[in-house]
Design a protein around this motif. Structure first.
Motif, PDB file in Angstrom:
ATOM      1  N   MET A  97      15.760 -11.799  13.596  1.00  0.00           N
ATOM      2  CA  MET A  97      15.135 -11.743  12.656  1.00  0.00           C
ATOM      3  C   MET A  97      15.487 -12.816  11.838  1.00  0.00           C
ATOM      4  O   MET A  97      14.700 -13.683  11.215  1.00  0.00           O
ATOM      5  CB  MET A  97      14.900 -10.544  11.949  1.00  0.00           C
ATOM      6  N   LEU A  98      16.816 -12.778  11.504  1.00  0.00           N
ATOM      7  CA  LEU A  98      17.456 -14.189  10.504  1.00  0.00           C
ATOM      8  C   LEU A  98      17.147 -15.391  10.998  1.00  0.00           C
ATOM      9  O   LEU A  98      16.864 -16.350  10.464  1.00  0.00           O
ATOM     10  CB  LEU A  98      18.897 -13.788  10.449  1.00  0.00           C
ATOM     11  N   ALA A  99      17.279 -15.531  12.420  1.00  0.00           N
ATOM     12  CA  ALA A  99      16.945 -16.406  13.308  1.00  0.00           C
ATOM     13  C   ALA A  99      15.597 -17.316  13.068  1.00  0.00           C
ATOM     14  O   ALA A  99      15.282 -18.340  12.742  1.00  0.00           O
ATOM     15  CB  ALA A  99      17.239 -16.663  14.686  1.00  0.00           C
ATOM     16  N   GLN A 100      14.709 -16.310  12.977  1.00  0.00           N
ATOM     17  CA  GLN A 100      13.184 -16.717  12.839  1.00  0.00           C
ATOM     18  C   GLN A 100      13.048 -16.952  11.322  1.00  0.00           C
ATOM     19  O   GLN A 100      12.297 -18.137  11.184  1.00  0.00           O
ATOM     20  CB  GLN A 100      12.354 -15.249  13.323  1.00  0.00           C
ATOM     21  N   GLU A 101      13.397 -16.435  10.692  1.00  0.00           N
ATOM     22  CA  GLU A 101      13.424 -16.846   9.010  1.00  0.00           C
ATOM     23  C   GLU A 101      14.097 -18.036   8.887  1.00  0.00           C
ATOM     24  O   GLU A 101      13.561 -19.036   8.168  1.00  0.00           O
ATOM     25  CB  GLU A 101      14.070 -15.609   8.157  1.00  0.00           C
ATOM     26  N   PHE A 102      15.039 -18.465   9.296  1.00  0.00           N
ATOM     27  CA  PHE A 102      15.690 -19.726   9.276  1.00  0.00           C
ATOM     28  C   PHE A 102      14.933 -20.817   9.961  1.00  0.00           C
ATOM     29  O   PHE A 102      14.813 -21.894   9.509  1.00  0.00           O
ATOM     30  CB  PHE A 102      17.238 -19.763   9.973  1.00  0.00           C
ATOM     31  N   GLY A 103      14.501 -20.485  11.066  1.00  0.00           N
ATOM     32  CA  GLY A 103      13.755 -21.531  11.772  1.00  0.00           C
ATOM     33  C   GLY A 103      12.419 -21.700  10.959  1.00  0.00           C
ATOM     34  O   GLY A 103      11.866 -23.034  10.876  1.00  0.00           O
ATOM     35  N   MET A 104      11.834 -20.709  10.307  1.00  0.00           N
ATOM     36  CA  MET A 104      10.483 -21.060   9.496  1.00  0.00           C
ATOM     37  C   MET A 104      10.797 -21.710   8.310  1.00  0.00           C
ATOM     38  O   MET A 104      10.187 -22.532   7.833  1.00  0.00           O
ATOM     39  CB  MET A 104      10.208 -19.698   9.133  1.00  0.00           C
ATOM     40  N   TYR A 105      12.137 -21.621   7.646  1.00  0.00           N
ATOM     41  CA  TYR A 105      12.657 -22.336   6.603  1.00  0.00           C
ATOM     42  C   TYR A 105      12.877 -23.856   6.959  1.00  0.00           C
ATOM     43  O   TYR A 105      12.391 -24.615   6.359  1.00  0.00           O
ATOM     44  CB  TYR A 105      13.975 -21.695   6.090  1.00  0.00           C
ATOM     45  N   CYS A 106      13.477 -24.100   8.271  1.00  0.00           N
ATOM     46  CA  CYS A 106      13.829 -25.331   8.424  1.00  0.00           C
ATOM     47  C   CYS A 106      12.429 -26.095   8.965  1.00  0.00           C
ATOM     48  O   CYS A 106      12.400 -27.315   8.864  1.00  0.00           O
ATOM     49  CB  CYS A 106      14.603 -25.296   9.665  1.00  0.00           C
ATOM     50  N   ASN A 107      11.579 -25.376   9.538  1.00  0.00           N
ATOM     51  CA  ASN A 107      10.148 -26.207  10.098  1.00  0.00           C
ATOM     52  C   ASN A 107       9.558 -26.432   8.487  1.00  0.00           C
ATOM     53  O   ASN A 107       8.718 -27.562   8.727  1.00  0.00           O
ATOM     54  CB  ASN A 107       9.585 -25.156  11.005  1.00  0.00           C
ATOM     55  N   ALA A 108       9.666 -25.645   7.652  1.00  0.00           N
ATOM     56  CA  ALA A 108       8.888 -26.068   6.503  1.00  0.00           C
ATOM     57  C   ALA A 108       9.670 -27.291   5.693  1.00  0.00           C
ATOM     58  O   ALA A 108       8.980 -28.127   5.149  1.00  0.00           O
ATOM     59  CB  ALA A 108       8.740 -24.694   5.366  1.00  0.00           C
ATOM     60  N   MET A 109      10.983 -27.087   6.051  1.00  0.00           N
ATOM     61  CA  MET A 109      11.805 -28.527   5.234  1.00  0.00           C
ATOM     62  C   MET A 109      11.626 -29.743   5.994  1.00  0.00           C
ATOM     63  O   MET A 109      11.593 -30.734   5.362  1.00  0.00           O
ATOM     64  CB  MET A 109      12.929 -28.072   4.987  1.00  0.00           C
ATOM     65  N   ALA A 110      11.617 -29.548   7.269  1.00  0.00           N
ATOM     66  CA  ALA A 110      11.702 -30.722   8.138  1.00  0.00           C
ATOM     67  C   ALA A 110      10.678 -30.362   9.417  1.00  0.00           C
ATOM     68  O   ALA A 110      11.363 -30.017  10.821  1.00  0.00           O
ATOM     69  CB  ALA A 110      12.945 -31.091   8.706  1.00  0.00           C
ATOM     70  N   PRO A 111       9.567 -30.531   9.364  1.00  0.00           N
ATOM     71  CA  PRO A 111       8.706 -29.997  10.614  1.00  0.00           C
ATOM     72  C   PRO A 111       9.012 -30.751  11.854  1.00  0.00           C
ATOM     73  O   PRO A 111       9.404 -32.024  11.790  1.00  0.00           O
ATOM     74  CB  PRO A 111       7.252 -30.673  10.028  1.00  0.00           C
ATOM     75  N   GLY A 112       9.160 -30.094  12.995  1.00  0.00           N
ATOM     76  CA  GLY A 112       9.271 -30.649  14.064  1.00  0.00           C
ATOM     77  C   GLY A 112      10.911 -30.876  14.769  1.00  0.00           C
ATOM     78  O   GLY A 112      11.090 -31.251  15.765  1.00  0.00           O
ATOM     79  N   MET A 113      11.583 -30.581  13.753  1.00  0.00           N
ATOM     80  CA  MET A 113      13.202 -30.893  13.930  1.00  0.00           C
ATOM     81  C   MET A 113      13.660 -29.534  14.558  1.00  0.00           C
ATOM     82  O   MET A 113      14.851 -29.645  15.284  1.00  0.00           O
ATOM     83  CB  MET A 113      13.778 -31.175  12.822  1.00  0.00           C
ATOM     84  N   TYR A 114      13.131 -28.446  14.520  1.00  0.00           N
ATOM     85  CA  TYR A 114      13.377 -27.160  15.089  1.00  0.00           C
ATOM     86  C   TYR A 114      12.627 -26.412  15.646  1.00  0.00           C
ATOM     87  O   TYR A 114      11.617 -26.527  15.527  1.00  0.00           O
ATOM     88  CB  TYR A 114      14.083 -26.103  13.748  1.00  0.00           C
TER      89      TYR A 114
END
Length: 174
Positions: A97-114
């Motif tokens: 659940m935390l990994a998914q939240e972190f992934g969404m955060y990262c994709n919002a900040m840098a699309p395509g890097m995660y």
């Protein structure tokens, strides 16, 4: 004739190697990278208080769960830990659940890097560390601000641990 014994150089006699840190440097590095709180009981108490909403009044169960997980990691890990990127990755593997939240955060900040669940596609360890620091600070900051308001709920060791956690994670270069 007396034979001269060849004197072996030991660590004391040899000059310090430029490649190998001295004991003093290693001690300093250990101090710098020591976790903000080294007492598991204090860590658990703070995480429990966060989870129960004592440190995050009015937050949803999801917000408290995520904040508790982030707080747990940040209390037990220093942001300058040489193995930080690996520890972040391992921690995220344990909490989908935390990994998914972190992934969404990262994709919002840098699309395509995660990829999904915060696993880097092309992101380097430095990006993972940078993104985790910002992500975690977003969760720790409300806890730290709330703890000032609800300070009477915390013991002196808990107050100090939370203060050191925020100080060590907040002032890192990102």
């Amino acid at each position: 004739k007396k034979k001269k014994k060849k004197k072996k150089k030991n660590a004391v006699d040899s000059p310090p190697s430029p490649c190998k840190p001295s004991e003093r440097e290693e001690d300093a590095r250990e101090v710098i990278t020591a976790p903000p709180c080294q007492c598991p009981l204090v860590n658990q108490s703070l995480v429990q208080a966060c989870m129960e909403g004592k440190l995050l009044r009015g937050a949803s169960i999801l917000e408290r769960t995520l904040a508790s997980a982030v707080l747990s990691f940040c209390l037990a890990t220093h942001p300058r830990d040489p193995l930080l990127a690996q520890k972040i990755t391992d921690f995220l593997k344990k909490g989908p659940m935390l990994a998914q939240e972190f992934g969404m955060y990262c994709n919002a900040m840098a699309p395509g890097m995660y990829a999904d669940a915060g696993r880097p596609l092309c992101a380097s360890d430095e990006y993972v560390k940078r993104d985790w620091k910002m992500f975690s600070l977003n969760f720790i900051k409300p806890v730290a601000m709330a703890h000032v308001e609800y300070e009477q709920l915390l013991t002196p060791p808990e107050k100090e641990a939370l203060h050191r956690c925020v100080a060590s994670w907040k002032f890192q270069e990102i």
